[in-house]
Design an enzyme around this catalytic site. Structure first.
Site, short mmCIF file in Angstrom:
data_model
loop_
_atom_site.label_atom_id
_atom_site.label_comp_id
_atom_site.label_asym_id
_atom_site.label_seq_id
_atom_site.Cartn_x
_atom_site.Cartn_y
_atom_site.Cartn_z
CE LYS B 93 -4.00 2.05 2.39
NZ LYS B 93 -4.91 1.96 3.53
CB SER B 170 -8.11 3.78 2.38
OG SER B 170 -7.27 3.23 3.39
CB SER B 195 -8.33 1.04 5.33
OG SER B 195 -8.93 2.31 5.38
#
Lengths: 503, 530
Positions: B93, B170, B195
């Site tokens: 990420k 996210s 997330s």
């Protein structure tokens, strides 16, 4: 008007230090009576090898205590992702700084917080790597302490730990530079903030408190002696109803007293013009200037810094710190007085860690009253004259000298001369006394000879003395002392002369 | 009414299971010198670049780093070295620092930031032989539930099963790429309020968010420090568990790292207990009644109930549990806490040392310069959260918002503790809906948007480990069928449903053992009520 007044517990740059942060207003009327009321908020850099939240060297506290201070080394060399606030980095507490903070809190007789918690104080400024400062807010390490300075109690509102910001460098002075450079070498250095209650009634008392604090930091061994001390001060006067004025960022011990004296006078001269505000100290011009009034006071939006886990401060930790706590100035002074040392000697020596060290070593071997006199007067004088630290003068030889003196093997005059020579460099005092024949003239025959010569050389003084003018004898003693090159013991000389002249 | 599953091979397995070997099996082959890691890496880079072109899963790909790592791993393997992630393509990420690689948390505020250090979690994977293929798309700084709040200049990742829909967020890019690649793949994700679980659910992969403090946050670009947790995504629960076991462990560089951090995957690598019994035999599962009611799509409810039944069939005991406070106050407490911390974390982005910096002007003071840098750097949602968070900690409001949220959080933690005195695992849907279409998201108010996190904020506030595991598929109309009601149309897509399991602190092992039992059920026609 009470909301704009100066009151206990409403001190420091914390917008009132109240937990809710919502109100600055102290409960009730201020209880002040003195013409001036002063409170101090001191920032002292703690002596650690590494910074508060990273492993970068602090630079101001090398092992010998003489490390480089700000500005004396290449900028931005003592930095890492943490003290630069690089995204992704995380702070890790320097445990030694916590220990130092504990010692200081205990020395201020503070209550110790059960948990060490850090907060973020948010404001945008180019010297802050993260645009927030890691400090303590709701729960300072130490609180509600009290110390006695010059016989007068001074409350200690709080003692807490925080990180130093970076330094801003104006290449052509504050006014004349088109740009500012940032040096992060200092960023993250450990600071202790000490906030006093508004318990000082004059700039002189404030200076005494600072003196006390510096001495204490020195005894605790937690303060880099060359480091700069910074203060914010609150000053209010009776005539204005104790309207509080805060002076920010005073740098240096002497400047603090100057700024306070100026500000108290300024307020007295223009009582109607005194408003609750924050002012800054312009050391060059020697004046304070208004920075902002109450309406625009900053709101730092404190929150807990959850990057740092709360650390329980256990009774064991406090006990350990207590055991590390050295004897401080007040206790030393009392002990010296009990030994019979003169009041001034005891006070002066106890307030200087080095003088106290030498005194205690010497007093273990030589009569303390004599040691007290010689440490405070002679040793300090010679050190000052030669711009030396007391520790630079060979303590062993100094003690040997005091031993000779107390054994009456040298005269005070000889001892003073030898001490001055020690100030220039160490040598074997006993050896020198023996080799150069500096011992007291103890041979009664030789002394009597010198006395007879002196009597013969000063007939007028002799007749005056015989006429009852006691003082005339001193003139004759002086001649004998010159003849003996200071090695004669004045008391003995006096006895001989007395005997000869009465015969 | 059950329709045929979506799998083209005609098996009843979920589409996300196609092709790829379990990572553990792949790693065993690599360690046995049975795989040409360099060639495999090339193959992965080619495939992932093509997926990225279609779906924008990556903020940046790192082919050169991947090739160098593949060479290094190959050389070490030849020397007899073995790595727990040897040769495995790993996506990271964007909010995790990788040394020398753009790490921007999906924000223009970090434009050009290539950190001088790697996050501990990343470094541990590299040390075990993982091949870093790129940084994955996300909501800017993690500020979203759909990966649509990307920073200025970043592309929105699209759902692997229907490009007109969101990946969830996210960690949207991580979930999307893990779902679509046909090669073994792992992805490092991060969760603040859901997330990991949200995109895992919307993309149909396993997302494992560990106990707060299990994985070091050193090198994580902060959203909210007391909530941020680095976790793992994989095609299967076992893949995700393997990655977590590599990342977990104490780290002196993160003060919040648990002293006894660590997750021993090898101890539960077998799906059978030593005595031959099912590992979930007698496990008490608390079905969270609060999260099956109004607002939850019937198909989601049905699949998750079916997942609970699968666990019961395997020997677990089901029990209804309620978390009234968490259900009612969780979203509020979460957002207040998160935005407050975020507003201080984002203060550092002022253009001085990194990130987007407008040219300096001698006519401006620092305040004007900072303001310009920040105005130009942050997207709308980031600005909203900075303003909300700053407000919540200001004098006069601090007690009502920041402090109160902290108090509610403590009460929520107690509510979970109470629940875990009665059950071992809690179960509920991960998301109340199917992955929504972008046009539907655009219509949501900020509050409706925040309420999508109603099921995930609880365990995140309490720092509890949670796992989203695919439990079924729902047929919907491509690009037309609504995610929140109504169906119809021609081009059918199959959208995944995630079931969330929550365990007490440090009991990731129970999550893995229970999660393994859950098999995605064949597709339901959307709108069908069974």
């Amino acid at each position: 008007m009470s909301a704009q007044s100066h009151s206990p517990g409403d001190h420091g740059g914390h917008g009132g230090s109240s937990v809710s942060g919502g109100s600055d207003g102290p409960p009730g009327k201020p209880a002040f009576t003195t013409p001036i009321v002063i409170g101090l908020e001191i920032h002292a850099e703690l002596k650690t090898k590494t910074k508060l939240f990273c492993r970068c060297p602090t630079g101001s506290a090398t092992a010998d205590g003489k490390g480089a201070v700000d500005g004396s080394e290449s900028p931005n060399t003592r930095t890492c992702p943490i003290c630069l606030g690089m995204p992704g980095s995380k702070p890790v507490l320097n445990k030694l700084a916590l220990q130092h903070g504990l010692l200081l809190s205990l020395a201020c007789n503070c209550e110790i917080a059960p948990t060490l918690v850090f907060s973020r104080k948010s404001y945008f400024y180019p010297d802050l790597a993260k645009n927030y400062q890691i400090t303590q807010y709701e729960l300072p390490l130490g609180s509600d302490g009290k110390v006695v300075v010059g016989g007068k109690p001074v409350g200690i509102t709080r003692v807490h730990l925080e990180e130093d910001p970076a330094s801003l460098v104006h290449p052509s002075g504050v006014g004349g530079s088109r740009f500012v450079l940032i040096d992060y070498n200092r960023s993250g250095n450990p600071l202790a903030e000490i906030v006093s209650a508004p318990d000082m009634a004059s700039p002189a008392e404030a200076r005494d408190f600072l003196n006390w604090l510096l001495t204490t930091l020195d005894y605790l061994g937690i303060f880099a002696k060359d480091a700069i001390i910074k203060a914010d001060a609150n000053v209010s006067i009776k005539e204005s109803g104790y309207t509080r004025v805060e002076i920010k960022n005073i740098t240096g011990f002497k400047e603090i007293e100057r700024a306070l004296a100026y500000e108290a006078e300024r307020q007295r001269k223009d009582v109607d013009g005194v408003v609750q505000e924050t002012r800054s100290w312009d050391a060059l011009a020697g004046v304070t200037r208004s920075m902002r009034t109450k309406e625009t006071e900053q709101d730092y939006g404190y929150i807990i810094d959850t990057d740092l886990v709360p650390i329980a401060i256990t009774t064991e930790m406090i006990q350990q710190a207590r055991e590390l706590l050295p004897e401080l100035a007040d206790a030393k002074e009392q002990r010296y007085l009990a030994l019979g040392v003169g009041e001034t000697d005891a006070r002066v020596i106890s307030q200087d860690k080095e003088l106290a060290r030498v005194f205690e070593l010497a007093a273990a071997k030589v009569e303390p009253v004599l040691v007290g006199k010689w440490v405070r007067r002679e040793l300090a004088r010679v050190a000052n004259y030669n711009s030396l630290c007391v520790g630079d003068i060979d303590t062993t030889q100094f003690i040997a000298l005091l031993e000779l003196l107390s054994e009456r093997k040298v005269t005070e005059t000889t001892a003073q001369r030898l001490l001055e020579e020690l100030g220039a460099g160490s040598f074997d005092v006993r050896g020198r006394v023996a080799a150069d024949g500096l011992g007291v003239v103890a041979d009664a025959g030789a002394l009597e000879g010198m006395c007879k010569e002196a009597i013969a050389e000063a007939p007028q003084a002799v007749s005056e003395y015989r006429a009852g003018e006691e003082k005339a004898l001193n003139f004759i003693i002086g001649i004998v002392m010159r003849k003996s090159k200071g090695k004669a013991e004045p008391k003995l000389v006096k006895e001989h002369l007395h005997a000869l002249l009465s015969a | 009414m059950v329709r045929a599953g979506p799998d083209k091979e005609g098996s009843s397995e979920a589409p996300v299971q196609r092709g790829a070997l379990p990572v553990a099996a792949f790693v065993a082959q690599v360690n046995a010198c049975a795989v040409d890691v360099v060639a495999h890496t090339e193959q992965a880079l080619t495939e992932l670049a093509a997926l990225d072109e279609q779906h924008h899963f990556f903020t940046v790909m790192t082919p050169e780093l991947a090739r160098a790592q593949a060479q290094a791993v190959t050389a070490k393997i030849a020397q007899g070295w073995k790595g727990r992630l040897a040769g495995v393509p790993l996506s990271v990420k964007d909010c995790l620092c990788v040394e020398g690689v753009l790490s921007q948390a999906g924000s223009k505020a970090l434009e050009g930031y290539a950190p001088v250090f790697s996050a501990t979690a990343v470094q541990r994977c590299i040390d075990e032989g993982a091949i870093i293929v790129g940084k994955t798309s996300q909501d800017e700084f993690g500020f979203g539930s759909f990966s649509t709040n990307v920073g200025i200049g970043f592309a929105v990742p699209t759902n692997p099963h229907d490009p007109s829909r969101a990946c969830g967020g996210s960690s949207g890019g991580s979930a999307g790429v893990t779902a679509l690649t046909r090669l073994p793949h792992l992805s490092i994700a991060e969760s603040t309020g859901g997330s990991i679980a949200s995109p895992a659910s919307f993309c149909g992969v396993a997302g494992l968010c560990p106990t707060y403090g299990q994985v070091s946050r050193y090198g994580l670009l902060d959203y909210a420090n007391s909530l941020d947790k680095i976790g793992s995504m994989g095609k299967s629960v076992d893949d995700a568990a393997l990655l977590l076991s590599v990342m977990a462990g104490h780290d002196t560089k993160d003060s919040t790292s648990l002293p006894d951090a660590g997750f021993d995957y090898s101890a539960i690598a077998s799906t059978r207990a030593a005595d031959g019994l099912s590992p979930v035999e007698g496990l008490r599962i608390g079905v969270l009644a609060d999260f099956f009611g109004e607002g939850v799509l019937p198909e989601v409810r049905e699949h998750v109930q079916r997942a609970a039944q699968q666990l019961a069939d395997a020997g677990a005991r089901l029990k209804s549990v309620s978390l009234p406070l968490t259900a009612k106050q969780g979203v509020g407490a979460y957002y207040m806490t998160a935005v407050t911390e975020a507003s201080t974390n984002l203060a550092k982005y002022c253009g001085i040392r990194y990130g987007h910096a407008p040219a300096l002007s001698v006519d401006e003071d620092f305040n004007a310069s900072f303001t310009r840098a920040r105005s130009e750097s942050f997207g709308t949602e980031a600005k909203r959260r900075i303003m909300l968070g700053t407000f919540a900690r200001m004098a006069g409001y601090r007690d009502a918002y920041y402090i109160r949220a902290a108090k509610v959080r403590t009460l929520i933690l107690r509510e979970y503790e109470e629940a875990f005195s009665k059950v071992d695992v809690l179960l509920c849907p991960t998301m109340p809906v199917l992955p929504p279409r972008f046009d539907e998201i655009a219509k949501l108010t900020p509050l409706q948007n925040y309420l999508m996190d109603i099921m995930t904020v609880g365990p995140n506030l309490a720092g509890l480990p949670h796992l989203s595991v695919p439990c079924g598929w729902v047929a919907a109309d491509a690009g037309r069928g609504s995610a929140v009601g109504g169906a119809g149309g021609s081009d059918t897509v199959f959208l995944p449903v995630g079931c969330m399991l929550i365990s007490p602190h440090k009991r990731e092992d129970v999550l893995v053992q229970a999660g393994r039992i859950i098999r995605p059920a064949p597709a339901l026609a959307k709108g069908d009520e069974s």
